[in-house]
Design an enzyme around this catalytic site. Structure first.
Site, mmCIF file in Angstrom:
data_model
loop_
_atom_site.group_PDB
_atom_site.id
_atom_site.type_symbol
_atom_site.label_atom_id
_atom_site.label_comp_id
_atom_site.label_asym_id
_atom_site.label_seq_id
_atom_site.Cartn_x
_atom_site.Cartn_y
_atom_site.Cartn_z
ATOM 1 N N ASP A 35 0.819 -1.225 -0.031
ATOM 2 C CA ASP A 35 -0.006 0.189 -0.075
ATOM 3 C C ASP A 35 0.909 1.223 0.073
ATOM 4 O O ASP A 35 1.900 1.119 0.435
ATOM 5 C CB ASP A 35 -0.619 0.016 1.140
ATOM 6 C CG ASP A 35 -2.026 1.085 1.112
ATOM 7 O OD1 ASP A 35 -2.145 1.248 -0.079
ATOM 8 O OD2 ASP A 35 -2.568 1.379 2.177
ATOM 9 N N HIS A 37 2.642 3.558 -8.907
ATOM 10 C CA HIS A 37 2.323 2.104 -9.357
ATOM 11 C C HIS A 37 3.455 1.617 -10.118
ATOM 12 O O HIS A 37 4.045 0.523 -9.640
ATOM 13 C CB HIS A 37 1.156 1.720 -9.866
ATOM 14 C CG HIS A 37 -0.067 2.085 -9.171
ATOM 15 N ND1 HIS A 37 -0.442 1.634 -7.793
ATOM 16 C CD2 HIS A 37 -1.243 2.810 -9.625
ATOM 17 C CE1 HIS A 37 -1.553 2.260 -7.472
ATOM 18 N NE2 HIS A 37 -2.085 2.709 -8.437
ATOM 19 N N SER A 54 -6.907 -5.953 -5.912
ATOM 20 C CA SER A 54 -8.020 -6.533 -5.168
ATOM 21 C C SER A 54 -9.349 -6.562 -5.989
ATOM 22 O O SER A 54 -9.458 -5.787 -6.942
ATOM 23 C CB SER A 54 -8.160 -5.767 -4.034
ATOM 24 O OG SER A 54 -9.038 -4.670 -4.112
ATOM 25 N N GLU A 100 -11.833 -4.942 -5.137
ATOM 26 C CA GLU A 100 -12.609 -3.823 -4.747
ATOM 27 C C GLU A 100 -11.756 -2.689 -5.711
ATOM 28 O O GLU A 100 -12.242 -1.626 -5.910
ATOM 29 C CB GLU A 100 -12.365 -3.442 -3.558
ATOM 30 C CG GLU A 100 -13.240 -4.218 -2.422
ATOM 31 C CD GLU A 100 -12.871 -5.546 -2.202
ATOM 32 O OE1 GLU A 100 -11.674 -5.955 -2.170
ATOM 33 O OE2 GLU A 100 -13.857 -6.405 -2.273
ATOM 34 N N LEU A 127 11.656 -20.135 -5.251
ATOM 35 C CA LEU A 127 10.682 -19.091 -4.545
ATOM 36 C C LEU A 127 9.121 -19.393 -5.412
ATOM 37 O O LEU A 127 9.406 -19.443 -6.511
ATOM 38 C CB LEU A 127 11.128 -17.632 -4.619
ATOM 39 C CG LEU A 127 10.040 -16.849 -4.231
ATOM 40 C CD1 LEU A 127 9.963 -16.888 -2.604
ATOM 41 C CD2 LEU A 127 10.310 -15.173 -4.810
HETATM 42 C C1 FPP Z 1 -1.945 0.241 -3.177
HETATM 43 O O1 FPP Z 1 -1.359 1.489 -3.341
HETATM 44 C C2 FPP Z 1 -1.289 -0.517 -4.340
HETATM 45 C C3 FPP Z 1 -2.031 -1.188 -5.214
HETATM 46 C C4 FPP Z 1 -3.482 -1.104 -5.600
HETATM 47 C C5 FPP Z 1 -1.513 -1.860 -6.529
HETATM 48 C C6 FPP Z 1 -0.127 -2.385 -6.281
HETATM 49 C C7 FPP Z 1 0.593 -2.551 -7.615
HETATM 50 C C8 FPP Z 1 1.835 -2.737 -7.819
HETATM 51 C C9 FPP Z 1 2.968 -2.590 -6.583
HETATM 52 C C10 FPP Z 1 2.467 -2.541 -9.015
HETATM 53 C C11 FPP Z 1 2.247 -3.591 -9.848
HETATM 54 C C12 FPP Z 1 2.728 -5.004 -9.293
HETATM 55 C C13 FPP Z 1 2.653 -6.060 -10.259
HETATM 56 C C14 FPP Z 1 3.078 -7.513 -9.441
HETATM 57 C C15 FPP Z 1 2.438 -6.047 -11.511
HETATM 58 P P1 FPP Z 1 -2.451 2.711 -3.419
HETATM 59 O O2 FPP Z 1 -2.644 2.941 -4.917
HETATM 60 O O3 FPP Z 1 -3.805 2.290 -2.702
HETATM 61 O O4 FPP Z 1 -1.732 3.905 -2.593
HETATM 62 P P2 FPP Z 1 -2.455 4.809 -1.707
HETATM 63 O O5 FPP Z 1 -2.973 4.306 -0.354
HETATM 64 O O6 FPP Z 1 -1.429 5.883 -1.426
HETATM 65 O O7 FPP Z 1 -3.465 5.418 -2.298
#
Ligand code: FPP
Length: 243
Positions: A16, A33, A61, A63, A127
């Site tokens: 997150d 991201h 997710s 959601e 892994l």
């Molecule tokens: C949450 O941060 C993160 C996500 C919803 C996506 C996670 C994706 C990655 C780390 C990159 C892609 C990974 C792969 C494996 C392809 P947020 O957007 O909720 O951040 P915030 O809480 O600061 O708004």
């Protein structure tokens, strides 16, 4: 410390904070991201080096579809980009890639890429990297309940045959060791419909660091904190389970 500590077999991470990381730099959330993907690369390599057996990452997710369509598209494009770019190198590094979640909502193209990546790496013995994509803990419990119900209606098992073990066997990741440690970055203290059934006895570790800033040192800190916990699994202290 490093030599004596116990390395958890299965680590799951809620990555997150990408959006806030980008906003702090006056950048688009998609840039966050992308920076998050760089951290994914580093942490996968480090987990393999530490001999973690299974690493499970919450990438998308069930959601997340509620986000603005531009952000959903950016996340899915990043997933496609990562699959295209990383699968060969994961394979070369003996990593087995496994996607958990309801992939039926993705385009045929992405579904085929996922199937190809899983097939290519399925015999790798290093892994296991689980990527949770369109995953929700409640969805997982529901799909398991449906499978078990089918077994009952088909007369293969009776109601009395439904034990925790049998139920577990139809949940995602049943073939892998139990989740030992859940890490959440980004300063929130919740599970957000990530693994639910599978984390009944997991240790939970929260850090304020935003995911793009997460690194080996912070991963080490989480493992050290895990080592400082006494895991009792609802019983009393048991040396066998002290890791
Ligand atoms: C949450 O941060 C993160 C996500 C919803 C996506 C996670 C994706 C990655 C780390 C990159 C892609 C990974 C792969 C494996 C392809 P947020 O957007 O909720 O951040 P915030 O809480 O600061 O708004």
């Amino acid at each position: 410390m490093t030599q004596e500590r116990c390395i958890p077999s299965h680590v799951a991470i809620i990555m997150d904070g990408n959006g806030r990381w980008a906003q702090q730099r006056s950048q688009l959330r998609a840039i966050g991201h992308r920076a998050g993907l760089k951290t994914v690369r580093k942490i996968v390599a480090y987990a393999a080096e530490l001999k973690v057996k299974v690493l499970t990452l919450y990438a998308f997710s069930s959601e997340n579809w509620k986000r603005p369509s531009s952000e959903v598209s950016a996340l899915i494009s990043l997933f496609i980009y990562a699959l295209n770019r990383e699968v060969k190198s994961l394979n070369k590094n003996n990593v087995r890639l496994n996607i958990i979640g309801d992939i039926s909502r993705f385009s045929d193209h992405l579904q085929n890429m996922i199937i190809h990546a899983q097939n290519l790496t399925k015999h790798n013995s290093g892994l296991v990297l689980n990527i949770a994509a369109n995953y929700g803990g409640r969805w997982d419990i529901l799909q398991s309940a449906k499978k078990i119900t089918m077994q009952v209606t088909d007369g293969k098992i009776t109601l009395d045959d439904i034990t925790e073990d049998r139920f577990s066997s139809t949940m995602c990741m049943s073939e892998f060791p139990e989740v030992d440690l859940v890490i959440r970055t980004g300063g929130e203290y919740r599970i957000s419909n990530f693994l639910l059934w599978q984390i009944a006895y997991s240790e939970l570790y929260f850090t304020n660091t935003l995911w793009p800033d997460f690194n080996q040192t912070l991963f080490d800190e989480a493992i050290d904190a895990f080592n400082a916990r006494e895991r009792r699994f609802g019983g009393i202290h048991n040396k066998e389970h002290s890791c």
